[in-house]
Design a protein around this motif. Structure first.
Motif, PDB file in Angstrom:
ATOM      1  N   MET A   1      42.599  36.828  45.440  1.00  0.00           N
ATOM      2  CA  MET A   1      42.302  37.584  44.647  1.00  0.00           C
ATOM      3  C   MET A   1      43.054  36.876  43.410  1.00  0.00           C
ATOM      4  O   MET A   1      44.555  36.055  43.531  1.00  0.00           O
ATOM      5  N   GLU A   2      42.297  37.432  42.102  1.00  0.00           N
ATOM      6  CA  GLU A   2      42.605  36.493  40.763  1.00  0.00           C
ATOM      7  C   GLU A   2      43.848  37.561  40.075  1.00  0.00           C
ATOM      8  O   GLU A   2      44.059  38.589  40.354  1.00  0.00           O
TER       9      GLU A   2
ATOM     10  N   TYR B   1      48.434  42.580  36.392  1.00  0.00           N
ATOM     11  CA  TYR B   1      47.448  43.313  36.056  1.00  0.00           C
ATOM     12  C   TYR B   1      48.091  44.778  35.316  1.00  0.00           C
ATOM     13  O   TYR B   1      47.249  45.655  35.084  1.00  0.00           O
TER      14      TYR B   1
ATOM     15  N   ARG C   1      40.594  44.554  46.778  1.00  0.00           N
ATOM     16  CA  ARG C   1      39.856  44.180  45.668  1.00  0.00           C
ATOM     17  C   ARG C   1      39.153  45.227  44.819  1.00  0.00           C
ATOM     18  O   ARG C   1      39.067  45.107  43.461  1.00  0.00           O
ATOM     19  N   LYS C   2      38.446  45.879  45.567  1.00  0.00           N
ATOM     20  CA  LYS C   2      37.355  47.115  44.810  1.00  0.00           C
ATOM     21  C   LYS C   2      38.474  47.403  43.044  1.00  0.00           C
ATOM     22  O   LYS C   2      37.785  47.903  42.455  1.00  0.00           O
TER      23      LYS C   2
ATOM     24  N   GLU D   1      39.101  44.987  40.590  1.00  0.00           N
ATOM     25  CA  GLU D   1      38.008  44.159  40.046  1.00  0.00           C
ATOM     26  C   GLU D   1      37.847  44.712  38.810  1.00  0.00           C
ATOM     27  O   GLU D   1      37.498  43.825  37.660  1.00  0.00           O
ATOM     28  N   PRO D   2      37.893  46.305  38.165  1.00  0.00           N
ATOM     29  CA  PRO D   2      37.369  46.457  36.774  1.00  0.00           C
ATOM     30  C   PRO D   2      38.839  46.656  35.985  1.00  0.00           C
ATOM     31  O   PRO D   2      39.160  46.596  34.605  1.00  0.00           O
TER      32      PRO D   2
ATOM     33  N   ARG E   1      42.020  44.388  34.180  1.00  0.00           N
ATOM     34  CA  ARG E   1      41.359  42.902  33.526  1.00  0.00           C
ATOM     35  C   ARG E   1      42.936  42.104  33.076  1.00  0.00           C
ATOM     36  O   ARG E   1      44.245  42.737  32.982  1.00  0.00           O
TER      37      ARG E   1
END
Length: 478
Positions: free
Chosen positions: A385-386, A406, A466-467, A470-471, A473
């Motif tokens: 995961m980023e 995040y 993970r979901k 995702e949105p 930044r």
């Protein structure tokens, strides 16, 4: 149930927790009013994450309730200064949401998902059938204390007599009594962070001052001896070590413990409280070293262990302390005025648990094998995961994950994510995954995940996490 209704339940539950009230049930009305959803953009919703933090502070409800009566029912400053355990708050909240129809994935509680081994449970049942249901000796039944002495000798290289063992109602009670027995007002308790949530509060109950030493994820959250040495003063009374660690899963190698021991030896007043409750949940090649087994540390060390984690006996409430005879006697005196001896039934079960073999035998080995498989899955998943940093745990059943990249992100329909509490709330409210914010453990960059649950549940959790990311930044590069 919609996310808005979920938010309403969260808000109501946090309010109740802060006031020390039972969690409300969203299915039941209070008077004629049912819990109603409120807009996610409303100011009250935006304050929910800060309300998690507010639970760590004295609440106005503790004082305002008494102001309406002529009778002074105010609480003592000692109790008002205590912070509620966020682990318990989040766990209870997740349970409340599930009861309210929200399908929450619960990764907050530090509790094995296995049943107590059958032979251990049968020993407890037989104790009831045999009428072994009366008060036990305050220090614990002789049979159990002798079994603990044998365990410490065979597994840890420590020689104790039964009068150096005190059996209590869980390791948490053992820890508290040890802190109260050796600390005086103004003493300093040295606590590496991240730390288990109760260490700081137990120090405050003893009118001692917690001195926090941060550790780094790049060092696997292990205490740097130089940092320790720089914090020690004439007021330093107790160093608390936890290996394997809650919340990080870090395991102290023997060489590092030896360095720490050499520093401790320079300070005549400094003792060590070694929390070894996760001792048997450890992943090779890591090995466990009891601090009291190190040169010149036997008389300085209070060793705490128990049955909850390795033997899946959380509800049995059974722990123990081993240490110098006069300190154990002082703790026993405290216990005699607080709770008296531990459950006679649980103690019989404890004898059976220690009879399973070295390190719990095959029974515990099978549990550890499952924990390791879960750990490996999660470590691989989060490394993909980023913006996520992890330190691979060597023991226990926790991941302490750095999501701070995040922070500063704006989540649509939620608001600003600015710390571990707001991120944990985002995961819970929008994606129904319950985890504990890292600020509860003294490190606001991280969130703790317990993997004491099935692989299927963990797979579903990873998909949701993970979901959820995702949105968002990422605000810094990693």
């Amino acid at each position: 149930m919609s996310s808005q209704t979920s938010a309403a339940v969260i808000s109501s539950a946090f309010t109740a927790a802060a006031r020390g009230e039972p969690f409300p049930d969203s299915k039941k009305p209070i008077g004629s009013i049912r819990f109603q959803p409120f807009p996610l953009s409303s100011p009250s919703y935006c304050k929910i994450s800060s309300r998690i933090c507010a639970m760590a502070k004295p609440n106005d409800a503790e004082t305002t309730l008494s102001s309406t009566s002529s009778v002074d029912t105010s609480l003592s400053p000692r109790v008002k200064s205590l912070k509620p355990s966020k682990t318990m708050v989040i766990t209870d909240l997740a349970s409340t949401l599930v009861q309210s129809g929200v399908p929450v994935i619960r990764l907050a509680a530090g509790e094995p998902d296995f049943d107590t081994p059958r032979i251990v449970a049968e020993a407890g049942i037989n104790a009831i059938r045999d009428g072994f249901t009366r008060y036990s000796l305050n220090a614990g039944i002789t049979e159990l204390r002798e079994a603990i002495c044998h365990k410490l000798k065979e597994e840890n290289g420590l020689s104790y007599a039964p009068d150096q063992i005190l059996v209590s109602n869980g390791a948490k009670q053992s820890l508290l009594q040890a802190v109260l027995a050796v600390c005086s007002p103004g003493d300093e308790v040295i606590i590496p962070a991240p730390y288990w949530v109760s260490y700081t509060e137990q120090a405050r109950l003893a009118d001692a001052t917690p001195v926090i030493i941060p550790t780094k994820i790049s060092d696997n959250f292990l205490l740097n001896p130089k940092d320790l040495e720089s914090k020690l003063t004439g007021k330093s009374r107790l160093l608390i070590l936890c290996s394997p660690s809650n919340p990080t899963g870090s395991v102290y190698p023997k060489s590092l413990l030896e360095e720490i021991a050499r520093i401790v030896a320079k300070h005549p007043r400094l003792m060590v409280l070694s929390d070894e409750i996760y001792e048997h949940i450890i992943y090779a090649p890591a090995t466990h070293t009891s601090f009291a087994s190190l040169p010149n540390m036997y008389e300085r060390t209070l060793t705490v262990n128990g049955f909850s984690k390795a033997f899946a006996m959380t509800g049995w409430r059974l722990g123990y302390l081993a240490g110098p005879k006069h300190i154990v006697a002082a703790c026993s005196k405290l216990q005699g005025q607080v709770s008296s001896g531990a459950s006679s039934i649980a103690q019989r079960a404890g004898v059976a648990a220690l009879g399973l073999g070295k390190a719990g035998g095959e029974t515990v080995a099978e549990m550890v094998k499952a924990y390791r498989e879960r750990r490996d899955f999660l470590v691989k998943s989060f490394r993909e995961m980023e913006g996520v940093k992890i330190s691979e745990p060597q023991g226990a059943f926790y991941l302490f994950i750095d999501f701070s990249a995040y922070y500063g992100s704006e989540a649509e329909g939620f608001g600003l994510i600015h710390d571990s509490s707001s991120l944990a709330l985002y995961f819970l409210d929008k994606f129904q995954v319950a985890m504990v914010p890292g600020d509860a453990f003294g490190d606001d960059t991280c969130i703790r995940i317990s993997y004491a649950t099935s692989l299927d549940v963990l797979r579903a959790a990873v998909v949701k996490i993970r979901k959820a990311l995702e949105p968002l930044r990422t605000t810094v590069s990693v």
